[in-house]
Design a protein around this motif. Structure first.
Motif, PDB file in Angstrom:
ATOM      1  N   LYS A  55     -19.255  -0.020  -6.503  1.00  0.00           N
ATOM      2  CA  LYS A  55     -17.911   0.847  -5.337  1.00  0.00           C
ATOM      3  C   LYS A  55     -16.908   1.053  -6.645  1.00  0.00           C
ATOM      4  O   LYS A  55     -16.129   0.933  -7.310  1.00  0.00           O
ATOM      5  N   CYS A  56     -15.857   2.416  -5.794  1.00  0.00           N
ATOM      6  CA  CYS A  56     -14.875   2.951  -6.370  1.00  0.00           C
ATOM      7  C   CYS A  56     -13.515   3.289  -5.664  1.00  0.00           C
ATOM      8  O   CYS A  56     -14.322   3.979  -4.452  1.00  0.00           O
ATOM      9  N   GLU A  57     -12.692   3.259  -5.777  1.00  0.00           N
ATOM     10  CA  GLU A  57     -11.383   3.730  -6.004  1.00  0.00           C
ATOM     11  C   GLU A  57     -10.365   4.029  -5.744  1.00  0.00           C
ATOM     12  O   GLU A  57     -10.193   4.291  -6.808  1.00  0.00           O
ATOM     13  N   ILE A  58      -9.896   5.950  -4.920  1.00  0.00           N
ATOM     14  CA  ILE A  58      -8.958   6.388  -6.163  1.00  0.00           C
ATOM     15  C   ILE A  58      -7.574   6.300  -5.627  1.00  0.00           C
ATOM     16  O   ILE A  58      -7.695   6.579  -4.434  1.00  0.00           O
ATOM     17  N   VAL A  59      -7.076   6.493  -6.711  1.00  0.00           N
ATOM     18  CA  VAL A  59      -5.266   6.019  -6.320  1.00  0.00           C
ATOM     19  C   VAL A  59      -4.682   7.161  -7.032  1.00  0.00           C
ATOM     20  O   VAL A  59      -4.826   7.384  -8.151  1.00  0.00           O
ATOM     21  N   ILE A  60      -3.379   8.183  -5.828  1.00  0.00           N
ATOM     22  CA  ILE A  60      -3.409   9.014  -6.603  1.00  0.00           C
ATOM     23  C   ILE A  60      -1.716   8.858  -6.864  1.00  0.00           C
ATOM     24  O   ILE A  60      -1.128   8.649  -5.837  1.00  0.00           O
ATOM     25  N   ALA A  61      -1.561   8.807  -8.238  1.00  0.00           N
ATOM     26  CA  ALA A  61       0.183   8.292  -8.556  1.00  0.00           C
ATOM     27  C   ALA A  61      -0.056   8.978  -9.419  1.00  0.00           C
ATOM     28  O   ALA A  61      -0.960   8.984 -10.488  1.00  0.00           O
ATOM     29  N   ASP A  62       1.501   8.844 -10.154  1.00  0.00           N
ATOM     30  CA  ASP A  62       1.445   9.887 -11.460  1.00  0.00           C
ATOM     31  C   ASP A  62       2.242   8.243 -11.680  1.00  0.00           C
ATOM     32  O   ASP A  62       3.869   7.382 -11.262  1.00  0.00           O
ATOM     33  N   MET A  63       1.756   7.674 -13.552  1.00  0.00           N
ATOM     34  CA  MET A  63       2.284   7.362 -14.409  1.00  0.00           C
ATOM     35  C   MET A  63       3.864   6.737 -14.423  1.00  0.00           C
ATOM     36  O   MET A  63       4.333   6.174 -15.178  1.00  0.00           O
ATOM     37  N   ARG A  64       4.676   7.751 -14.415  1.00  0.00           N
ATOM     38  CA  ARG A  64       6.174   8.830 -14.675  1.00  0.00           C
ATOM     39  C   ARG A  64       7.004   8.085 -13.176  1.00  0.00           C
ATOM     40  O   ARG A  64       7.968   8.648 -14.060  1.00  0.00           O
ATOM     41  N   VAL A  65       6.603   7.930 -12.213  1.00  0.00           N
ATOM     42  CA  VAL A  65       7.275   7.849 -11.253  1.00  0.00           C
ATOM     43  C   VAL A  65       7.402   6.211 -10.702  1.00  0.00           C
ATOM     44  O   VAL A  65       6.105   5.469 -10.023  1.00  0.00           O
ATOM     45  N   PRO A  66       7.783   5.243 -11.230  1.00  0.00           N
ATOM     46  CA  PRO A  66       8.456   4.082 -10.955  1.00  0.00           C
ATOM     47  C   PRO A  66       7.934   4.046  -9.253  1.00  0.00           C
ATOM     48  O   PRO A  66       6.981   2.792  -8.794  1.00  0.00           O
ATOM     49  N   GLU A  67       8.311   4.601  -8.224  1.00  0.00           N
ATOM     50  CA  GLU A  67       7.966   4.372  -7.006  1.00  0.00           C
ATOM     51  C   GLU A  67       6.210   4.672  -6.769  1.00  0.00           C
ATOM     52  O   GLU A  67       5.726   3.629  -5.524  1.00  0.00           O
ATOM     53  N   GLU A  68       5.626   5.146  -7.627  1.00  0.00           N
ATOM     54  CA  GLU A  68       3.781   5.745  -7.257  1.00  0.00           C
ATOM     55  C   GLU A  68       3.235   4.775  -7.831  1.00  0.00           C
ATOM     56  O   GLU A  68       2.549   4.876  -7.630  1.00  0.00           O
ATOM     57  N   ILE A  69       3.688   3.629  -8.857  1.00  0.00           N
ATOM     58  CA  ILE A  69       2.955   2.630  -9.844  1.00  0.00           C
ATOM     59  C   ILE A  69       2.713   1.765  -8.848  1.00  0.00           C
ATOM     60  O   ILE A  69       2.043   0.934  -9.335  1.00  0.00           O
ATOM     61  N   ALA A  70       3.768   1.327  -7.718  1.00  0.00           N
ATOM     62  CA  ALA A  70       4.530  -0.405  -7.363  1.00  0.00           C
ATOM     63  C   ALA A  70       3.138   0.022  -6.591  1.00  0.00           C
ATOM     64  O   ALA A  70       2.587  -0.997  -6.138  1.00  0.00           O
ATOM     65  N   GLY A  71       2.490   0.393  -5.883  1.00  0.00           N
ATOM     66  CA  GLY A  71       1.853   0.773  -4.661  1.00  0.00           C
ATOM     67  C   GLY A  71       0.385   0.747  -5.182  1.00  0.00           C
ATOM     68  O   GLY A  71      -0.584   0.804  -4.386  1.00  0.00           O
ATOM     69  N   CYS A  72      -0.225   0.917  -6.334  1.00  0.00           N
ATOM     70  CA  CYS A  72      -1.005   0.623  -7.230  1.00  0.00           C
ATOM     71  C   CYS A  72      -1.957  -0.221  -6.752  1.00  0.00           C
ATOM     72  O   CYS A  72      -3.249  -0.673  -6.281  1.00  0.00           O
ATOM     73  N   VAL A  73      -1.871  -1.837  -7.005  1.00  0.00           N
ATOM     74  CA  VAL A  73      -2.308  -2.947  -7.019  1.00  0.00           C
ATOM     75  C   VAL A  73      -2.390  -2.755  -5.415  1.00  0.00           C
ATOM     76  O   VAL A  73      -2.995  -4.054  -5.040  1.00  0.00           O
ATOM     77  N   THR A  74      -1.423  -3.386  -4.878  1.00  0.00           N
ATOM     78  CA  THR A  74      -1.482  -3.001  -3.581  1.00  0.00           C
ATOM     79  C   THR A  74      -2.975  -2.657  -2.664  1.00  0.00           C
ATOM     80  O   THR A  74      -3.270  -2.866  -2.100  1.00  0.00           O
ATOM     81  N   LYS A  75      -3.087  -0.734  -2.836  1.00  0.00           N
ATOM     82  CA  LYS A  75      -3.972  -0.043  -2.518  1.00  0.00           C
ATOM     83  C   LYS A  75      -5.408  -0.790  -3.240  1.00  0.00           C
ATOM     84  O   LYS A  75      -6.003  -1.118  -1.808  1.00  0.00           O
ATOM     85  N   THR A  76      -4.931  -0.581  -4.229  1.00  0.00           N
ATOM     86  CA  THR A  76      -6.607  -1.242  -4.948  1.00  0.00           C
ATOM     87  C   THR A  76      -6.910  -2.942  -4.155  1.00  0.00           C
ATOM     88  O   THR A  76      -8.135  -3.551  -4.008  1.00  0.00           O
ATOM     89  N   ALA A  77      -6.341  -4.006  -3.926  1.00  0.00           N
ATOM     90  CA  ALA A  77      -6.525  -5.364  -3.506  1.00  0.00           C
ATOM     91  C   ALA A  77      -7.117  -4.941  -1.930  1.00  0.00           C
ATOM     92  O   ALA A  77      -7.888  -5.564  -1.629  1.00  0.00           O
ATOM     93  N   LYS A  78      -6.766  -3.758  -1.501  1.00  0.00           N
ATOM     94  CA  LYS A  78      -6.437  -3.855   0.067  1.00  0.00           C
ATOM     95  C   LYS A  78      -7.702  -3.226   0.434  1.00  0.00           C
ATOM     96  O   LYS A  78      -8.653  -2.897   1.034  1.00  0.00           O
TER      97      LYS A  78
END
Length: 91
Positions: A55-78
């Motif tokens: 399985k593979c999930e894509i999370v589009i985020a820019d690691m230079r933007v703190p607001e985008e980093i915050a949701g990465c783990v949550t989206k992955t876990a869901k």
């Protein structure tokens, strides 16, 4: 090393070392979350990982933007379950 059904979140996972890491972890049995800002490259990598049977999930985020980093783990876990492995290759 076996990673059967573990979840790996890989930043920068669409290209270069991150992509190579994602493919190898998928071959070892992990399901993969690709965090990247390049949607097209991430889609190509997702197809490769799914062709391995993982399985593979894509999370589009820019690691230079703190607001985008915050949701990465949550989206992955869901999508895939709790994160077992974190690989940071973005940058």
């Amino acid at each position: 090393m076996k990673l059967i059904d573990k979840v790996a979140l890989i930043t920068g996972g669409a290209n270069g070392i991150g992509a190579s890491t994602a493919l190898e972890m998928a071959r070892l049995g992990a399901n993969i979350a690709i965090v990247d800002r390049e949607a097209d490259a991430a889609e190509d990598m997702k197809k490769q990982i799914e062709s391995i049977g993982r399985k593979c999930e894509i999370v589009i985020a820019d690691m230079r933007v703190p607001e985008e980093i915050a949701g990465c783990v949550t989206k992955t876990a869901k999508a895939l379950g709790s994160v077992d492995v974190l690989v940071h290759c973005a940058g």
